[in-house]
Design a protein around this motif. Structure first.
Motif, PDB file in Angstrom:
ATOM      1  N   GLN A   3       0.848  -1.190   0.000  1.00 57.51           N
ATOM      2  CA  GLN A   3       0.000   0.000   0.000  1.00 57.51           C
ATOM      3  C   GLN A   3       0.878   1.233   0.000  1.00 57.51           C
ATOM      4  OE1 GLN A   3      -3.582   0.373  -0.152  1.00 57.51           O
ATOM      5  NE2 GLN A   3      -2.633   2.296  -0.755  1.00 57.51           N
ATOM      6  N   LEU A   4       0.612   2.150  -0.912  1.00 58.11           N
ATOM      7  CA  LEU A   4       1.327   3.401  -1.012  1.00 58.11           C
ATOM      8  C   LEU A   4       0.354   4.538  -0.736  1.00 58.11           C
ATOM      9  CD1 LEU A   4       4.048   4.729  -1.702  1.00 58.11           C
ATOM     10  CD2 LEU A   4       3.305   4.763  -4.090  1.00 58.11           C
ATOM     11  N   ASN A   5       0.822   5.554  -0.013  1.00 58.26           N
ATOM     12  CA  ASN A   5      -0.007   6.689   0.369  1.00 58.26           C
ATOM     13  C   ASN A   5       0.612   7.978  -0.132  1.00 58.26           C
ATOM     14  OD1 ASN A   5      -1.982   5.453   2.503  1.00 58.26           O
ATOM     15  ND2 ASN A   5       0.031   4.589   2.921  1.00 58.26           N
ATOM     16  N   ILE A   6      -0.202   8.798  -0.787  1.00 59.43           N
ATOM     17  CA  ILE A   6       0.223  10.109  -1.252  1.00 59.43           C
ATOM     18  C   ILE A   6      -0.503  11.139  -0.402  1.00 59.43           C
ATOM     19  CG2 ILE A   6       0.320  11.714  -3.200  1.00 59.43           C
ATOM     20  CD1 ILE A   6       1.978   9.011  -3.377  1.00 59.43           C
ATOM     21  N   VAL A   7       0.268  12.070   0.175  1.00 56.95           N
ATOM     22  CA  VAL A   7      -0.290  13.080   1.070  1.00 56.95           C
ATOM     23  C   VAL A   7      -0.001  14.455   0.480  1.00 56.95           C
ATOM     24  CG1 VAL A   7      -0.286  13.995   3.422  1.00 56.95           C
ATOM     25  CG2 VAL A   7       0.211  11.561   3.029  1.00 56.95           C
ATOM     26  N   LEU A   8      -1.058  15.232   0.272  1.00 57.25           N
ATOM     27  CA  LEU A   8      -0.912  16.605  -0.202  1.00 57.25           C
ATOM     28  C   LEU A   8      -1.306  17.543   0.931  1.00 57.25           C
ATOM     29  CD1 LEU A   8      -2.491  16.380  -3.784  1.00 57.25           C
ATOM     30  CD2 LEU A   8      -0.124  15.951  -3.064  1.00 57.25           C
ATOM     31  N   VAL A   9      -0.350  18.352   1.367  1.00 55.18           N
ATOM     32  CA  VAL A   9      -0.587  19.306   2.443  1.00 55.18           C
ATOM     33  C   VAL A   9      -0.971  20.644   1.825  1.00 55.18           C
ATOM     34  CG1 VAL A   9       0.413  20.471   4.447  1.00 55.18           C
ATOM     35  CG2 VAL A   9       1.069  18.108   3.922  1.00 55.18           C
ATOM     36  N   GLU A  10      -2.219  21.020   1.992  1.00 57.73           N
ATOM     37  CA  GLU A  10      -2.754  22.302   1.534  1.00 57.73           C
ATOM     38  C   GLU A  10      -2.529  22.563   0.046  1.00 57.73           C
ATOM     39  OE1 GLU A  10      -1.447  25.473   4.099  1.00 57.73           O
ATOM     40  OE2 GLU A  10      -1.988  24.352   5.901  1.00 57.73           O
ATOM     41  N   PRO A  11      -2.920  21.641  -0.825  1.00 55.30           N
ATOM     42  CA  PRO A  11      -2.739  21.878  -2.263  1.00 55.30           C
ATOM     43  C   PRO A  11      -3.542  23.100  -2.708  1.00 55.30           C
ATOM     44  CG  PRO A  11      -4.214  20.032  -1.903  1.00 55.30           C
ATOM     45  CD  PRO A  11      -3.648  20.403  -0.556  1.00 55.30           C
ATOM     46  N   ARG A  30      -3.293   5.365  -2.216  1.00 51.82           N
ATOM     47  CA  ARG A  30      -4.306   6.116  -1.478  1.00 51.82           C
ATOM     48  C   ARG A  30      -3.931   7.591  -1.496  1.00 51.82           C
ATOM     49  NH1 ARG A  30      -4.262   4.126   4.198  1.00 51.82           N
ATOM     50  NH2 ARG A  30      -6.003   5.541   4.425  1.00 51.82           N
ATOM     51  N   LEU A  31      -4.931   8.459  -1.559  1.00 53.43           N
ATOM     52  CA  LEU A  31      -4.710   9.901  -1.581  1.00 53.43           C
ATOM     53  C   LEU A  31      -5.235  10.517  -0.290  1.00 53.43           C
ATOM     54  CD1 LEU A  31      -3.796  12.455  -3.075  1.00 53.43           C
ATOM     55  CD2 LEU A  31      -6.059  12.502  -4.177  1.00 53.43           C
ATOM     56  N   HIS A  32      -4.402  11.306   0.355  1.00 50.49           N
ATOM     57  CA  HIS A  32      -4.756  12.015   1.588  1.00 50.49           C
ATOM     58  C   HIS A  32      -4.639  13.506   1.307  1.00 50.49           C
ATOM     59  CE1 HIS A  32      -4.233   8.246   3.946  1.00 50.49           C
ATOM     60  NE2 HIS A  32      -3.336   7.996   2.992  1.00 50.49           N
ATOM     61  N   LEU A  33      -5.709  14.264   1.515  1.00 54.21           N
ATOM     62  CA  LEU A  33      -5.710  15.705   1.284  1.00 54.21           C
ATOM     63  C   LEU A  33      -5.892  16.438   2.601  1.00 54.21           C
ATOM     64  CD1 LEU A  33      -7.946  15.946  -1.917  1.00 54.21           C
ATOM     65  CD2 LEU A  33      -5.449  15.947  -1.763  1.00 54.21           C
ATOM     66  N   ILE A  34      -4.966  17.347   2.886  1.00 59.47           N
ATOM     67  CA  ILE A  34      -4.999  18.098   4.138  1.00 59.47           C
ATOM     68  C   ILE A  34      -5.409  19.540   3.842  1.00 59.47           C
ATOM     69  CG2 ILE A  34      -3.651  18.881   6.115  1.00 59.47           C
ATOM     70  CD1 ILE A  34      -1.907  16.369   5.746  1.00 59.47           C
ATOM     71  N   ARG A  35      -6.471  19.974   4.507  1.00 57.90           N
ATOM     72  CA  ARG A  35      -6.991  21.323   4.350  1.00 57.90           C
ATOM     73  C   ARG A  35      -6.153  22.328   5.126  1.00 57.90           C
ATOM     74  NH1 ARG A  35     -11.630  18.143   5.788  1.00 57.90           N
ATOM     75  NH2 ARG A  35     -12.895  17.726   3.976  1.00 57.90           N
ATOM     76  N   PRO A  36      -6.265  23.622   4.745  1.00 55.72           N
ATOM     77  CA  PRO A  36      -7.144  24.187   3.724  1.00 55.72           C
ATOM     78  C   PRO A  36      -6.562  23.982   2.324  1.00 55.72           C
ATOM     79  CG  PRO A  36      -5.890  25.943   4.751  1.00 55.72           C
ATOM     80  CD  PRO A  36      -5.533  24.670   5.475  1.00 55.72           C
ATOM     81  N   MET A  37      -7.474  23.858   1.365  1.00 62.08           N
ATOM     82  CA  MET A  37      -7.075  23.712  -0.029  1.00 62.08           C
ATOM     83  C   MET A  37      -7.466  24.983  -0.771  1.00 62.08           C
ATOM     84  SD  MET A  37      -8.075  19.714  -0.703  1.00 62.08           S
ATOM     85  CE  MET A  37      -9.782  19.850  -0.220  1.00 62.08           C
ATOM     86  N   GLY A  38      -6.811  25.237  -1.868  1.00 64.42           N
ATOM     87  CA  GLY A  38      -7.080  26.434  -2.654  1.00 64.42           C
ATOM     88  C   GLY A  38      -8.236  26.269  -3.619  1.00 64.42           C
ATOM     89  N   PHE A  39      -9.082  25.270  -3.429  1.00 61.51           N
ATOM     90  CA  PHE A  39     -10.192  24.969  -4.328  1.00 61.51           C
ATOM     91  C   PHE A  39     -11.168  24.075  -3.581  1.00 61.51           C
ATOM     92  CE2 PHE A  39      -6.666  22.093  -4.798  1.00 61.51           C
ATOM     93  CZ  PHE A  39      -7.247  20.860  -4.588  1.00 61.51           C
ATOM     94  N   THR A  40     -12.299  23.825  -4.181  1.00 65.00           N
ATOM     95  CA  THR A  40     -13.250  22.868  -3.620  1.00 65.00           C
ATOM     96  C   THR A  40     -13.165  21.578  -4.422  1.00 65.00           C
ATOM     97  OG1 THR A  40     -15.052  23.571  -5.064  1.00 65.00           O
ATOM     98  CG2 THR A  40     -14.823  24.732  -2.937  1.00 65.00           C
TER      99      THR A  40
END
Length: 172
Positions: A3-11, A30-40
């Motif tokens: 299992q591989l995990n991709i984490v985006l901090v405040e994209p 797996r994709l992990h998105l950390i808020r706040p993001m610059g879009f919805t």
């Protein structure tokens, strides 16, 4: 099963996140998105970049890096232009987390300073700022998968109008 995990901090850029989502879908990461993001997440640019792969994603949202790290213990690799090690020298274990920062700022330096051995850099020319985020993620994902011998991924393709026969192609 790896299992591989991709984490985006405040994209900040929806097209980058859409491209990364597609990379995750085709590789099973797996994709992990950390808020706040610059879009919805309903942004049309995000959806267009990810094409019709959204239903193939395992995606989780977090309100902060603290929440993410509390819920996901494991081996973290911080991708940064400030890293002292080359990304391909790192050994990525099963369930590794490849962490990327904002397009305009990268990851916070206090986070990097707290994890010096986990900071990795994709080599590039020194006088230029950085690679595009979605390109960096693709490079990182495929390095980890290469080390794991591409588990669960199709290794050969086929033509629509021809068959591969040894080194010659013959028309179907």
């Amino acid at each position: 099963m790896h299992q591989l995990n991709i984490v985006l901090v405040e994209p900040q850029i929806p097209q980058n996140t859409g491209n990364i989502a597609r990379t995750c879908a085709v590789t099973g990461a797996r994709l992990h998105l950390i808020r706040p993001m610059g879009f919805t997440v309903t942004d049309k640019h995000l959806k267009r970049a990810g094409l019709d792969y959204w239903d193939k994603l395992d995606i989780t949202y977090y309100d902060s890096f603290a929440e993410f790290s509390a819920r996901n213990p494991g081996a973290y690799f911080f991708f940064t232009t400030k890293g002292r090690k080359i990304h391909s020298d790192a050994v990525y274990p099963n369930n590794a987390y490849l962490i990327f920062g904002r397009e305009d700022q990268g990851l916070p330096e206090d986070l990097l300073f707290a994890h010096p051995e986990e900071c990795v850099r994709i080599p590039m020319r020194n006088e230029l700022r950085s690679l595009n985020l979605s390109n960096s993620v693709a490079i990182a994902v495929y390095e980890a998968l290469r080390q794991w011998d591409y588990p669960d991924l199709t290794r050969t393709g086929s033509l629509r109008a021809y068959r591969w026969e040894d080194t010659n192609c013959e028309e179907v």
